[in-house]
Design a protein around this motif. Structure first.
Motif, PDB file in Angstrom:
ATOM      1  N   MET A   1       3.834 -14.179  12.402  1.00 11.52           N
ATOM      2  CA  MET A   1       3.397 -13.446  11.211  1.00 11.52           C
ATOM      3  C   MET A   1       3.423 -11.957  11.500  1.00 11.52           C
ATOM      4  O   MET A   1       2.945 -11.513  12.541  1.00 11.52           O
ATOM      5  CB  MET A   1       1.976 -13.883  10.837  1.00 11.52           C
ATOM      6  CG  MET A   1       1.435 -13.219   9.591  1.00 11.52           C
ATOM      7  SD  MET A   1      -0.267 -13.679   9.191  1.00 11.52           S
ATOM      8  CE  MET A   1      -0.044 -15.372   8.679  1.00 11.52           C
ATOM      9  N   ALA A   5       1.801  -8.925   6.989  1.00 11.12           N
ATOM     10  CA  ALA A   5       1.392 -10.221   6.443  1.00 11.12           C
ATOM     11  C   ALA A   5       0.012 -10.601   6.946  1.00 11.12           C
ATOM     12  O   ALA A   5      -0.807 -11.153   6.205  1.00 11.12           O
ATOM     13  CB  ALA A   5       2.419 -11.293   6.811  1.00 11.12           C
ATOM     14  N   HIS A   6      -0.256 -10.296   8.210  1.00 13.52           N
ATOM     15  CA  HIS A   6      -1.576 -10.587   8.773  1.00 13.52           C
ATOM     16  C   HIS A   6      -2.663  -9.804   8.037  1.00 13.52           C
ATOM     17  O   HIS A   6      -3.724 -10.345   7.720  1.00 13.52           O
ATOM     18  CB  HIS A   6      -1.595 -10.239  10.265  1.00 13.52           C
ATOM     19  CG  HIS A   6      -2.941 -10.391  10.886  1.00 13.52           C
ATOM     20  ND1 HIS A   6      -3.479 -11.613  11.218  1.00 13.52           N
ATOM     21  CD2 HIS A   6      -3.880  -9.464  11.209  1.00 13.52           C
ATOM     22  CE1 HIS A   6      -4.682 -11.434  11.729  1.00 13.52           C
ATOM     23  NE2 HIS A   6      -4.959 -10.148  11.734  1.00 13.52           N
ATOM     24  N   ARG A   8      -2.515  -8.621   4.959  1.00 10.39           N
ATOM     25  CA  ARG A   8      -2.661  -9.182   3.612  1.00 10.39           C
ATOM     26  C   ARG A   8      -3.544 -10.430   3.650  1.00 10.39           C
ATOM     27  O   ARG A   8      -4.424 -10.599   2.807  1.00 10.39           O
ATOM     28  CB  ARG A   8      -1.288  -9.527   3.021  1.00 10.39           C
ATOM     29  CG  ARG A   8      -0.505  -8.338   2.511  1.00 10.39           C
ATOM     30  CD  ARG A   8       0.852  -8.763   1.971  1.00 10.39           C
ATOM     31  NE  ARG A   8       0.712  -9.664   0.824  1.00 10.39           N
ATOM     32  CZ  ARG A   8       0.588  -9.254  -0.438  1.00 10.39           C
ATOM     33  NH1 ARG A   8       0.582  -7.961  -0.729  1.00 10.39           N
ATOM     34  NH2 ARG A   8       0.485 -10.125  -1.419  1.00 10.39           N
ATOM     35  N   ASP A   9      -3.305 -11.291   4.635  1.00  7.12           N
ATOM     36  CA  ASP A   9      -4.132 -12.501   4.748  1.00  7.12           C
ATOM     37  C   ASP A   9      -5.584 -12.146   5.061  1.00  7.12           C
ATOM     38  O   ASP A   9      -6.508 -12.783   4.547  1.00  7.12           O
ATOM     39  CB  ASP A   9      -3.581 -13.439   5.823  1.00  7.12           C
ATOM     40  CG  ASP A   9      -2.780 -14.588   5.226  1.00  7.12           C
ATOM     41  OD1 ASP A   9      -2.847 -14.788   3.998  1.00  7.12           O
ATOM     42  OD2 ASP A   9      -2.109 -15.291   5.982  1.00  7.12           O
ATOM     43  N   LEU A  12      -7.144 -11.104   1.802  1.00  4.06           N
ATOM     44  CA  LEU A  12      -7.392 -12.261   0.937  1.00  4.06           C
ATOM     45  C   LEU A  12      -8.519 -13.132   1.486  1.00  4.06           C
ATOM     46  O   LEU A  12      -9.351 -13.638   0.726  1.00  4.06           O
ATOM     47  CB  LEU A  12      -6.102 -13.072   0.766  1.00  4.06           C
ATOM     48  CG  LEU A  12      -4.978 -12.355   0.015  1.00  4.06           C
ATOM     49  CD1 LEU A  12      -3.718 -13.219  -0.013  1.00  4.06           C
ATOM     50  CD2 LEU A  12      -5.408 -11.982  -1.404  1.00  4.06           C
ATOM     51  N   ASP A  13      -8.564 -13.312   2.801  1.00  6.19           N
ATOM     52  CA  ASP A  13      -9.671 -14.061   3.414  1.00  6.19           C
ATOM     53  C   ASP A  13     -11.005 -13.387   3.095  1.00  6.19           C
ATOM     54  O   ASP A  13     -11.998 -14.054   2.795  1.00  6.19           O
ATOM     55  CB  ASP A  13      -9.509 -14.137   4.935  1.00  6.19           C
ATOM     56  CG  ASP A  13      -8.396 -15.074   5.374  1.00  6.19           C
ATOM     57  OD1 ASP A  13      -7.943 -15.896   4.558  1.00  6.19           O
ATOM     58  OD2 ASP A  13      -7.979 -14.970   6.546  1.00  6.19           O
ATOM     59  N   ARG A  60      -1.412 -17.648  -3.211  1.00  2.00           N
ATOM     60  CA  ARG A  60      -1.571 -18.271  -1.904  1.00  2.00           C
ATOM     61  C   ARG A  60      -2.038 -19.716  -2.039  1.00  2.00           C
ATOM     62  O   ARG A  60      -1.562 -20.601  -1.342  1.00  2.00           O
ATOM     63  CB  ARG A  60      -2.539 -17.452  -1.043  1.00  2.00           C
ATOM     64  CG  ARG A  60      -2.636 -17.964   0.379  1.00  2.00           C
ATOM     65  CD  ARG A  60      -3.342 -16.998   1.286  1.00  2.00           C
ATOM     66  NE  ARG A  60      -4.773 -16.948   1.031  1.00  2.00           N
ATOM     67  CZ  ARG A  60      -5.650 -16.387   1.855  1.00  2.00           C
ATOM     68  NH1 ARG A  60      -5.231 -15.802   2.970  1.00  2.00           N
ATOM     69  NH2 ARG A  60      -6.929 -16.372   1.580  1.00  2.00           N
ATOM     70  N   HIS A  64      -0.135 -23.045  -0.552  1.00  3.54           N
ATOM     71  CA  HIS A  64      -0.787 -24.008   0.344  1.00  3.54           C
ATOM     72  C   HIS A  64      -0.786 -25.413  -0.240  1.00  3.54           C
ATOM     73  O   HIS A  64      -0.567 -26.392   0.479  1.00  3.54           O
ATOM     74  CB  HIS A  64      -2.206 -23.545   0.664  1.00  3.54           C
ATOM     75  CG  HIS A  64      -2.233 -22.324   1.524  1.00  3.54           C
ATOM     76  ND1 HIS A  64      -3.377 -21.617   1.793  1.00  3.54           N
ATOM     77  CD2 HIS A  64      -1.245 -21.675   2.182  1.00  3.54           C
ATOM     78  CE1 HIS A  64      -3.088 -20.592   2.577  1.00  3.54           C
ATOM     79  NE2 HIS A  64      -1.808 -20.613   2.812  1.00  3.54           N
ATOM     80  N   ARG A  98      -6.246 -22.005   7.194  1.00  3.49           N
ATOM     81  CA  ARG A  98      -5.285 -21.135   7.871  1.00  3.49           C
ATOM     82  C   ARG A  98      -5.712 -20.777   9.282  1.00  3.49           C
ATOM     83  O   ARG A  98      -4.886 -20.523  10.137  1.00  3.49           O
ATOM     84  CB  ARG A  98      -5.086 -19.861   7.047  1.00  3.49           C
ATOM     85  CG  ARG A  98      -4.422 -20.127   5.715  1.00  3.49           C
ATOM     86  CD  ARG A  98      -4.497 -18.923   4.806  1.00  3.49           C
ATOM     87  NE  ARG A  98      -5.810 -18.353   4.695  1.00  3.49           N
ATOM     88  CZ  ARG A  98      -6.805 -18.912   4.015  1.00  3.49           C
ATOM     89  NH1 ARG A  98      -6.625 -20.059   3.412  1.00  3.49           N
ATOM     90  NH2 ARG A  98      -7.966 -18.343   3.948  1.00  3.49           N
ATOM     91  N   LYS A  99      -6.997 -20.719   9.557  1.00  2.00           N
ATOM     92  CA  LYS A  99      -7.462 -20.284  10.879  1.00  2.00           C
ATOM     93  C   LYS A  99      -7.302 -21.383  11.930  1.00  2.00           C
ATOM     94  O   LYS A  99      -6.941 -21.123  13.057  1.00  2.00           O
ATOM     95  CB  LYS A  99      -8.920 -19.849  10.795  1.00  2.00           C
ATOM     96  CG  LYS A  99      -9.136 -18.624   9.922  1.00  2.00           C
ATOM     97  CD  LYS A  99     -10.584 -18.187   9.982  1.00  2.00           C
ATOM     98  CE  LYS A  99     -10.799 -16.979   9.086  1.00  2.00           C
ATOM     99  NZ  LYS A  99     -10.875 -17.347   7.679  1.00  2.00           N
ATOM    100  N   GLU A 108     -11.060 -22.500  -0.585  1.00  2.00           N
ATOM    101  CA  GLU A 108     -10.112 -21.419  -0.901  1.00  2.00           C
ATOM    102  C   GLU A 108      -9.691 -21.504  -2.363  1.00  2.00           C
ATOM    103  O   GLU A 108      -9.608 -20.495  -3.066  1.00  2.00           O
ATOM    104  CB  GLU A 108      -8.903 -21.512   0.027  1.00  2.00           C
ATOM    105  CG  GLU A 108      -7.582 -21.526  -0.666  1.00  2.00           C
ATOM    106  CD  GLU A 108      -6.400 -21.749   0.233  1.00  2.00           C
ATOM    107  OE1 GLU A 108      -5.770 -20.732   0.557  1.00  2.00           O
ATOM    108  OE2 GLU A 108      -6.086 -22.889   0.573  1.00  2.00           O
TER     109      GLU A 108
END
Length: 199
Positions: A1, A5-6, A8-9, A12-13, A60, A64, A98-99, A108
């Motif tokens: 990633m 992108a990291h 952005r995640d 969002l997280d 997202r 998923h 995701r983690k 989510e």
């Protein structure tokens, strides 16, 4: 990633965590930045507005859920109703965490829906369109279309009742309910229904 992108995640997280902990009204650019450990400018670099963050959450969750469907479609049998059964399993056996890389209980999705309903209802349009596509696919899956629709609605009903805490089921009862939903999505049951309808 990639680093972008990291980040952005991470944003969002952080937005998800805020909605789940403090409600959709807490979703502001400033609070998301603080939650993520970023500056507001750092958030704005990736998402120009709160509405874009909500849109990112919805997009997202679609990705998923589609990944979950794909996994079950690869593993499932080839009998009629396979897409419907994959939908049941993807809906009721969780979504990707995701983690940890394992399945979670769908918080989510709940966070994204709550944020969208409260702040940017138009961001639900892609999910509504995707749901329409899933519905069409299940109706052409070899089962009676009404049966496939009943199965989908049963999945949605169980999923939402669990998230909202309505009539909680014991693990054993839940397992039997899921098995009953899967039974309704089986080829044999569809065949029985067709014969009964012609009698």
């Amino acid at each position: 990633m990639t680093s972008s992108a990291h980040t952005r995640d991470l944003i969002l997280d952080s937005a998800e965590a805020l909605v789940l902990r403090d409600g959709a009204a807490s979703l502001t650019l400033e609070r998301v930045a603080r939650e993520a450990g970023l500056s507001k400018g750092g958030v704005l670099y990736h998402f120009a507005s709160k509405a874009q963050i909500v849109q990112g959450l919805v997009e997202r969750l679609i990705r998923h859920f589609e990944a979950d469907l794909g996994q079950y479609l690869r593993k499932t049998d080839t009998r009629p109703g396979r897409r419907t059964r994959a939908f049941v399993r993807a809906s009721l056996e969780g979504s990707w965490d995701r983690k940890t890389g394992v399945r979670s209980h769908g918080l989510e999705i709940f966070a994204a829906l709550m944020a969208a309903l409260a702040t940017a209802p138009e961001s639900l349009v892609p999910l509504q369109q995707r749901y329409a596509r899933w519905q069409r696919e299940m109706e052409r899956d070899g089962l009676e279309p009404a049966r496939a629709t009943v199965v989908r609605l049963a999945c949605d009903g169980l999923w939402f009742s669990e998230l909202l805490g309505f009539g909680s089921l014991s693990p054993r009862r839940r397992a039997t309910v899921v098995q009953e939903i899967l039974r309704l999505a089986s080829q044999d049951e569809a065949g029985v229904s067709r014969k009964a309808g012609r009698a």
